[in-house]
Design a protein around this motif. Structure first.
Motif, PDB file in Angstrom:
ATOM      1  N   PHE A 263     -12.123 -59.392  26.451  1.00 58.58           N
ATOM      2  CA  PHE A 263     -11.103 -58.718  27.245  1.00 58.58           C
ATOM      3  C   PHE A 263     -10.146 -59.758  27.803  1.00 58.58           C
ATOM      4  CE2 PHE A 263     -14.887 -59.404  29.828  1.00 58.58           C
ATOM      5  CZ  PHE A 263     -14.383 -60.180  30.855  1.00 58.58           C
ATOM      6  N   ILE A 264      -8.979 -59.335  28.236  1.00 56.45           N
ATOM      7  CA  ILE A 264      -7.997 -60.285  28.756  1.00 56.45           C
ATOM      8  C   ILE A 264      -8.533 -60.883  30.059  1.00 56.45           C
ATOM      9  CG2 ILE A 264      -5.605 -60.569  29.537  1.00 56.45           C
ATOM     10  CD1 ILE A 264      -4.812 -58.343  27.671  1.00 56.45           C
ATOM     11  N   PRO A 265      -8.726 -62.195  30.094  1.00 59.22           N
ATOM     12  CA  PRO A 265      -9.409 -62.801  31.244  1.00 59.22           C
ATOM     13  C   PRO A 265      -8.601 -62.708  32.542  1.00 59.22           C
ATOM     14  CG  PRO A 265      -8.444 -64.494  29.857  1.00 59.22           C
ATOM     15  CD  PRO A 265      -8.259 -63.201  29.122  1.00 59.22           C
ATOM     16  N   TYR A 266      -9.319 -62.629  33.632  1.00 56.96           N
ATOM     17  CA  TYR A 266      -8.683 -62.748  34.947  1.00 56.96           C
ATOM     18  C   TYR A 266      -8.573 -64.226  35.275  1.00 56.96           C
ATOM     19  CZ  TYR A 266      -9.501 -57.799  35.882  1.00 56.96           C
ATOM     20  OH  TYR A 266      -9.481 -56.439  35.832  1.00 56.96           O
ATOM     21  N   GLY A 267      -7.606 -64.568  36.087  1.00 59.10           N
ATOM     22  CA  GLY A 267      -7.526 -65.929  36.575  1.00 59.10           C
ATOM     23  C   GLY A 267      -6.863 -66.905  35.631  1.00 59.10           C
ATOM     24  N   SER A 268      -6.275 -66.416  34.544  1.00 61.71           N
ATOM     25  CA  SER A 268      -5.559 -67.339  33.664  1.00 61.71           C
ATOM     26  C   SER A 268      -4.087 -67.377  34.090  1.00 61.71           C
ATOM     27  CB  SER A 268      -5.677 -66.901  32.208  1.00 61.71           C
ATOM     28  OG  SER A 268      -4.762 -65.868  31.938  1.00 61.71           O
ATOM     29  N   TRP A 269      -3.321 -68.249  33.466  1.00 60.92           N
ATOM     30  CA  TRP A 269      -1.907 -68.356  33.804  1.00 60.92           C
ATOM     31  C   TRP A 269      -1.163 -67.045  33.589  1.00 60.92           C
ATOM     32  CZ3 TRP A 269       1.647 -67.299  29.969  1.00 60.92           C
ATOM     33  CH2 TRP A 269       1.176 -67.332  28.651  1.00 60.92           C
ATOM     34  N   MET A 270      -1.696 -66.213  32.691  1.00 58.48           N
ATOM     35  CA  MET A 270      -0.982 -64.990  32.341  1.00 58.48           C
ATOM     36  C   MET A 270      -0.899 -64.006  33.506  1.00 58.48           C
ATOM     37  SD  MET A 270      -2.351 -64.206  28.515  1.00 58.48           S
ATOM     38  CE  MET A 270      -4.062 -64.583  28.873  1.00 58.48           C
ATOM     39  N   PHE A 275       4.305 -58.623  33.663  1.00 60.05           N
ATOM     40  CA  PHE A 275       5.063 -57.644  34.445  1.00 60.05           C
ATOM     41  C   PHE A 275       4.157 -56.440  34.708  1.00 60.05           C
ATOM     42  CE2 PHE A 275       8.178 -54.346  35.285  1.00 60.05           C
ATOM     43  CZ  PHE A 275       9.230 -55.007  35.885  1.00 60.05           C
ATOM     44  N   HIS A 276       3.435 -56.021  33.664  1.00 55.48           N
ATOM     45  CA  HIS A 276       2.456 -54.945  33.788  1.00 55.48           C
ATOM     46  C   HIS A 276       1.086 -55.555  33.570  1.00 55.48           C
ATOM     47  CE1 HIS A 276       5.614 -51.965  33.594  1.00 55.48           C
ATOM     48  NE2 HIS A 276       6.051 -52.460  32.462  1.00 55.48           N
ATOM     49  N   GLN A 277       0.229 -55.485  34.557  1.00 60.59           N
ATOM     50  CA  GLN A 277      -1.123 -55.981  34.356  1.00 60.59           C
ATOM     51  C   GLN A 277      -1.776 -55.140  33.263  1.00 60.59           C
ATOM     52  OE1 GLN A 277      -2.606 -58.708  35.623  1.00 60.59           O
ATOM     53  NE2 GLN A 277      -0.620 -59.201  36.545  1.00 60.59           N
ATOM     54  N   PRO A 278      -2.399 -55.796  32.290  1.00 57.94           N
ATOM     55  CA  PRO A 278      -2.973 -55.027  31.180  1.00 57.94           C
ATOM     56  C   PRO A 278      -4.268 -54.326  31.576  1.00 57.94           C
ATOM     57  CG  PRO A 278      -3.436 -57.355  30.916  1.00 57.94           C
ATOM     58  CD  PRO A 278      -2.571 -57.246  32.132  1.00 57.94           C
ATOM     59  N   ASN A 279      -4.646 -53.348  30.788  1.00 56.81           N
ATOM     60  CA  ASN A 279      -5.955 -52.721  30.918  1.00 56.81           C
ATOM     61  C   ASN A 279      -6.972 -53.745  30.402  1.00 56.81           C
ATOM     62  OD1 ASN A 279      -8.343 -51.325  30.474  1.00 56.81           O
ATOM     63  ND2 ASN A 279      -7.310 -49.449  29.811  1.00 56.81           N
ATOM     64  N   ARG A 280      -7.855 -54.179  31.272  1.00 58.84           N
ATOM     65  CA  ARG A 280      -8.753 -55.267  30.885  1.00 58.84           C
ATOM     66  C   ARG A 280     -10.120 -54.783  30.447  1.00 58.84           C
ATOM     67  NH1 ARG A 280      -6.291 -60.493  33.440  1.00 58.84           N
ATOM     68  NH2 ARG A 280      -4.558 -59.560  34.546  1.00 58.84           N
ATOM     69  N   SER A 281     -10.232 -53.471  30.179  1.00 58.21           N
ATOM     70  CA  SER A 281     -11.541 -52.985  29.741  1.00 58.21           C
ATOM     71  C   SER A 281     -11.888 -53.580  28.374  1.00 58.21           C
ATOM     72  CB  SER A 281     -11.559 -51.471  29.682  1.00 58.21           C
ATOM     73  OG  SER A 281     -10.607 -51.030  28.754  1.00 58.21           O
TER      74      SER A 281
END
Ligand code: NAG
Ligand code: NAG
Ligand code: NAG
Ligand code: NAG
Length: 346
Positions: A263-270, A275-281
């Motif tokens: 899943f898209i990691p939390y705490g990275s530079w991204m 602009f829209h936080q992705p769905n990280r499921s």
């Protein structure tokens, strides 16, 4: 008296019958015209035509062939001489070959690649000028031959079929561009350069008319290429579209799957860029379009898993094309996108 009523009822029944008949004929005719439209084209290969003829109902595969002509995309890929035989060659023989036209922007020509030679010194600071020149060239020579204009890097991977499907509902004559939207000092933000962004024909026209020739709008500054293009496009009234799917998964990814799976990691530079936080499921949309930081043999991995390997028994449902938005619907959508605000850091 009674017979008059009787006749009136008969007339009514007759009118309804004709109406129904009219509708049926109308619908059939529309189908027929749509069918004829499929054959308008000369650049469908003979083998593809034979495949289309074999089945009365278009399969997803046939629709993809049809889309190639219906959603015409010119791809502009940033590269440099030292990457011609490596990254650019890989783009050229993988996803780039699926563009309706592929042009590399470099400072030197190459007999093996279709290169637009840009007379500028090779430097990160010159990327904006390079892309601007590329856009100007494409505007001058190819504006009316294509509907959408994609800018990507030589380490971007693009699933062209998904890009066409995504773009299909939208009118290329509206002022819009799409990509992975990042936040900035401008309300609309900008689209990540490495994730690739795609301009409508009208967006390209505006960029050229108001920006490329002007010395006041869209001046060169120290910002990176994607930021300058994004800000420039906002200045000339081009709306930044939303490319997430219905579950909030991103379709344009600014990094490679290695970073995004599972899943898209939390705490990275991204986090502070999105602009829209992705769905990280999970990682990304099932109809994802681009990935960035793709290198070496990874291009071939993508090709292998996406276009070659088939899983036995895996059910792929038939998917129809979405409908195209009418003028009013398109404008409503643009209004909606233009007023979106950035999410807080996830
Ligand atoms: C790029 O693609 C074109 C068209 O398919 C081909 O003729 C050319 O040889 C390719 N170049 C390289 C470096 O692979
Ligand atoms: C390339 O740019 C340089 C410096 O800006 C200029 O002197 C030269 O004439 C240009 N060459 C061409 C072919 O445009
Ligand atoms: C922009 O400038 C180019 C040459 O730099 C010229 O060919 C083109 O016609 C100009 N476009 C407009 C809209 O002025
Ligand atoms: C996020 O994605 C999952 C499926 O991967 C879905 O079930 C969920 O509803 C999505 N969340 C939102 C807010 O859309």
């Amino acid at each position: 008296m009674l017979s008059t009523q009787y006749i009136m009822i008969l007339v009514m029944v007759r009118n309804i019958l004709f109406l129904v008949l009219g509708i049926i004929i109308g619908v059939r005719l529309t189908d027929f015209v749509g069918y004829l439209k499929l054959w308008r084209d000369n650049d469908i290969k003979a083998s593809e035509k034979a495949a289309l003829l074999k089945y009365p109902v278009a399969t997803e595969e046939h629709l993809a062939i049809w889309l190639r002509r219906e959603v015409r995309i010119l791809c502009l890929v940033l590269t440099m001489p030292s990457s011609h035989s490596t990254k650019a060659a890989r783009v050229n023989r993988t996803w780039g070959a699926r563009c309706n036209k592929l042009i590399f922007m470099s400072t030197k020509t190459d007999p093996h690649l279709n290169i637009l030679k840009i007379n500028i010194s090779e430097s990160r600071n010159n990327l904006y000028a390079k892309v601007r020149t590329g856009m100007g060239y494409v505007h001058k020579h190819h504006l009316n031959e294509y509907d959408w204009f994609l800018k990507a890097d030589d380490d971007t991977y693009v699933v062209m079929e998904n890009l066409r499907l995504f773009l299909y509902p939208y009118d290329p004559e509206s002022s819009v561009y799409f990509g992975c939207r990042f936040k900035s000092s401008y309300s609309q933000g900008y689209m990540s350069g490495g994730g690739g962004y795609v301009l409508s024909r009208d967006a390209l026209r505006r960029l050229n008319l108001f920006a490329l020739n002007s010395t006041t709008t869209c001046k060169l500054n120290g910002d990176s290429e994607d930021v300058q293009i994004g800000h420039c496009l906002q200045d000339v009234g081009v709306v930044a579209g939303d490319t997430r799917d219905f579950q909030g998964h991103h379709r344009f990814l600014p990094v490679s799957p290695w970073t995004l799976i599972p899943f898209i990691p939390y705490g990275s530079w991204m986090d502070s860029y999105f602009f829209h936080q992705p769905n990280r499921s999970d990682c990304c949309s099932a109809s994802a379009i681009t990935f960035h930081y793709v290198k070496d043999i990874e291009f071939e991995f993508f090709e292998f898993f996406l276009y070659y390997l088939r899983v036995f028994g895996l059910h792929r449902t038939q998917r129809a094309l979405p409908s195209r938005l009418g003028f009013r619907q398109m404008n409503e959508r643009l209004q909606y996108w233009a007023h979106q605000v950035a999410d807080h850091k996830g």
